[in-house]
Enzyme design. Structure first.
Site, mmCIF file in Angstrom:
data_model
loop_
_atom_site.group_PDB
_atom_site.id
_atom_site.type_symbol
_atom_site.label_atom_id
_atom_site.label_comp_id
_atom_site.label_asym_id
_atom_site.label_seq_id
_atom_site.Cartn_x
_atom_site.Cartn_y
_atom_site.Cartn_z
ATOM 1 N N GLU A 120 6.345 1.251 -3.127
ATOM 2 C CA GLU A 120 6.004 -0.030 -3.775
ATOM 3 C C GLU A 120 5.256 0.074 -4.902
ATOM 4 O O GLU A 120 4.276 0.241 -5.234
ATOM 5 C CB GLU A 120 5.241 -0.856 -2.799
ATOM 6 C CG GLU A 120 4.950 -2.138 -3.168
ATOM 7 C CD GLU A 120 4.295 -3.184 -2.214
ATOM 8 O OE1 GLU A 120 3.575 -2.389 -1.236
ATOM 9 O OE2 GLU A 120 4.226 -4.230 -2.515
ATOM 10 N N GLU A 144 4.487 -11.308 3.090
ATOM 11 C CA GLU A 144 3.296 -10.614 2.843
ATOM 12 C C GLU A 144 2.539 -11.569 1.801
ATOM 13 O O GLU A 144 2.747 -11.330 0.690
ATOM 14 C CB GLU A 144 3.483 -9.149 2.210
ATOM 15 C CG GLU A 144 2.032 -8.608 1.979
ATOM 16 C CD GLU A 144 2.003 -7.379 1.090
ATOM 17 O OE1 GLU A 144 1.772 -6.288 1.718
ATOM 18 O OE2 GLU A 144 2.191 -7.316 -0.114
HETATM 19 C C1 LER Z 1 -0.710 -4.841 -2.175
HETATM 20 O O1 LER Z 1 -0.763 -5.955 -3.113
HETATM 21 C C2 LER Z 1 0.819 -4.732 -1.659
HETATM 22 O O2 LER Z 1 1.474 -5.672 -2.137
HETATM 23 C C3 LER Z 1 1.017 -3.897 -0.471
HETATM 24 O O3 LER Z 1 2.102 -4.391 0.148
HETATM 25 C C4 LER Z 1 0.590 -2.613 -0.731
HETATM 26 O O4 LER Z 1 -0.258 -2.000 0.097
HETATM 27 MN MN MN Z 2 3.522 -5.589 -1.120
#
Ligand code: LER
Ligand code: MN
Length: 274
Positions: free
Chosen positions: A153, A247
Site C-alpha cells: 500500500e 478504511e
Molecule cells: C494508513 O494511513 C493506512 O492507510 C493503512 O491502510 C496502512 O496501514
Molecule cells: Mn489504507
C-alpha cells in the site's frame, strides 16, 4: 465488487481511520446488520487471529474476510522493514510472516502499509527500497504458497517517504520480480498524491489487489468531494473485482459512516455493465 468495513482491535489505534473498534464479534455483528459482504481486521498481531474462533465469528455473521492490516507491527512494536537496525528489520519480517500464516488459515491477504517505514538518518532511499523489495519478494512468495497475494500500500507523504504513489508502488512490485504481490489503492492517499486518479487506476489495474474505499476527507464515501460513481465505474471497467473496504473515520458515528458507505457502494455498483 464486494463491500467491506474495518474493525480495529488495536487500542493504540482507537483514534485511527477504522469504523468499528474494540471487539471482533461486536464489529462483525454491526457490519452484518448494515449489510456488508465482509470485514477487514486491523489486529494487534497474529496471536489475536486464532483461525477457528475467528472463522466461527465470520461464519456466524455471514461475512467474508477482506484483508488483515499489519500496521500494529509499527504502532505497537515499532517494527519496520527498512529500519537501520538489522534486528528490527528481521523482527518485522517475522511479524509479517506470522500475519501471512494467520491470513492463509483464514483465507485472507495481508497488507503492508506503515511497516514499510521510511528512508531517514543513515538509510538512503535506494537502500530502503532494496530492503523493501527483498522483503516483499520473500513475503509474497509465502503468501503465494498459501493461495494469497501480499498487498503493498502506497501511503501519503505525511506517513512515508518511500511508496507514496501508484507508480512508486508498481516500481517496487517490478523490483521484486514476483507474481504474488499486489497493489492496494487507498483512495484517501491517492487523493493527496495522484495527479489523475483515473489514469492511476488504469495503470494499477493489472496488479490491483485491494481498495480502501474512502472519500477525499477520509470520511464515508459521499461525505467528501470524490465523484465515487465515476470512480467505481472506472474500477469496474478496468477489471477490478475485489473488495471496496471502508478504511475511514467513524464520523459522525460508526453506524452512520457504515450506512453511508454502503449507500454509496450500492448506488455506484447498481446497474454496472457485466
Ligand atoms: C494508513 O494511513 C493506512 O492507510 C493503512 O491502510 C496502512 O496501514
Ligand atoms: Mn489504507
Amino acid at each position: 465488487m464486494r463491500s467491506a468495513i474495518t474493525v480495529c482491535l488495536v487500542s493504540e489505534a482507537a483514534a485511527g481511520p477504522f469504523v468499528f473498534h474494540g471487539d471482533l464479534d461486536q464489529g462483525c455483528h454491526q457490519a452484518a446488520s448494515l449489510g456488508f459482504d465482509g470485514v477487514e481486521i486491523f489486529a494487534p498481531g497474529p496471536e489475536a487471529l486464532p483461525a477457528d474462533p475467528v472463522a466461527a465469528i465470520l461464519r456466524r455473521h455471514g461475512l467474508g474476510l477482506a484483508a488483515l492490516g499489519s500496521g500494529a507491527g509499527w504502532i505497537r512494536h515499532k517494527l519496520s522493514l527498512t529500519s537501520a537496525d538489522a534486528t528490527v528489520r528481521a523482527a518485522a519480517r517475522r511479524f509479517l510472516r506470522e500475519m501471512i500464516l494467520a491470513g492463509g488459515r483464514l483465507g485472507a491477504p495481508v497488507i503492508l502499509g506503515s511497516m514499510q517505514g521510511r528512508a531517514e538518518g543513515d538509510v538512503s532511499r535506494e537502500q530502503a527500497l532494496a530492503w523493501l523489495a527483498d522483503a516483499v519478494g520473500e513475503l509474497s512468495d509465502l503468501a503465494g504458497e498459501l493461495g494469497q497475494y501480499f498487498l503493498v500500500e502506497p501511503l501519503n507523504r505525511y506517513e512515508t517517504n518511500l511508496l507514496r504513489t501508484v507508480d512508486e508502488g508498481l516500481e517496487l512490485l517490478a523490483m521484486t520480480g514476483r507474481k504474488n504481490a499486489r497493489l492496494l489503492a487507498d483512495l484517501f492517499h491517492m487523493n493527496i498524491e495522484e495527479s489523475d486518479w483515473a489514469d492511476s487506476i488504469s495503470r494499477a489495474a493489472p496488479l490491483l489487489g485491494h481498495v480502501h474505499f474512502a472519500d477525499s476527507n477520509r470520511r464515508a464515501m459521499g461525505m467528501g468531494h470524490t465523484d465515487y460513481k465515476r470512480l467505481v465505474a472506472h474500477l469496474h471497467s478496468s477489471g477490478y473485482e475485489g473488495y471496496l473496504s471502508a478504511e475511514i473515520f467513524p464520523l459522525p458515528n460508526p453506524q452512520e459512516a457504515g450506512r453511508q458507505t454502503l449507500a454509496a457502494f450500492r448506488e455506484a455498483t447498481r446497474g454496472l455493465p457485466e
